[in-house]
Design a protein around this motif. Structure first.
Motif: not given
Length: 84
Positions: A56-67
């Protein structure tokens, strides 16, 4: 993930209407359901990320899920691989 579904719909709607190099404002695909961020990349770059399972593509530093881990980048944006 709802952001991916929305981005797939946007992709299908515009894929024959934009130049290859033209940035498209795809939705950030981070784990925050309330995120209003965008990632401005050409169609081909988004397609390359979306073609890989769990990427998945996202803004740097945005929330991620565990793992979830960052496995690359496209310009200023991060590519995250979500766990199966």
């Amino acid at each position: 993930m709802r952001f991916r579904k929305a981005n797939e719909g946007l992709h299908d709607l515009i894929e024959d209407r934009v130049r290859d190099s033209q940035p498209v404002p795809f939705l950030c695909e981070c784990a925050d359901d309330d995120c209003a961020g965008t990632v401005q990349v050409p169609l081909g770059e988004w397609e390359a990320v979306a073609a890989k399972p769990n990427h998945y593509l996202m803004e740097a530093g945005h929330q991620r899920i565990e793992g979830e881990e960052v496995v690359g980048s496209v310009g200023e944006y991060e590519i995250a691989r979500k766990p199966d």
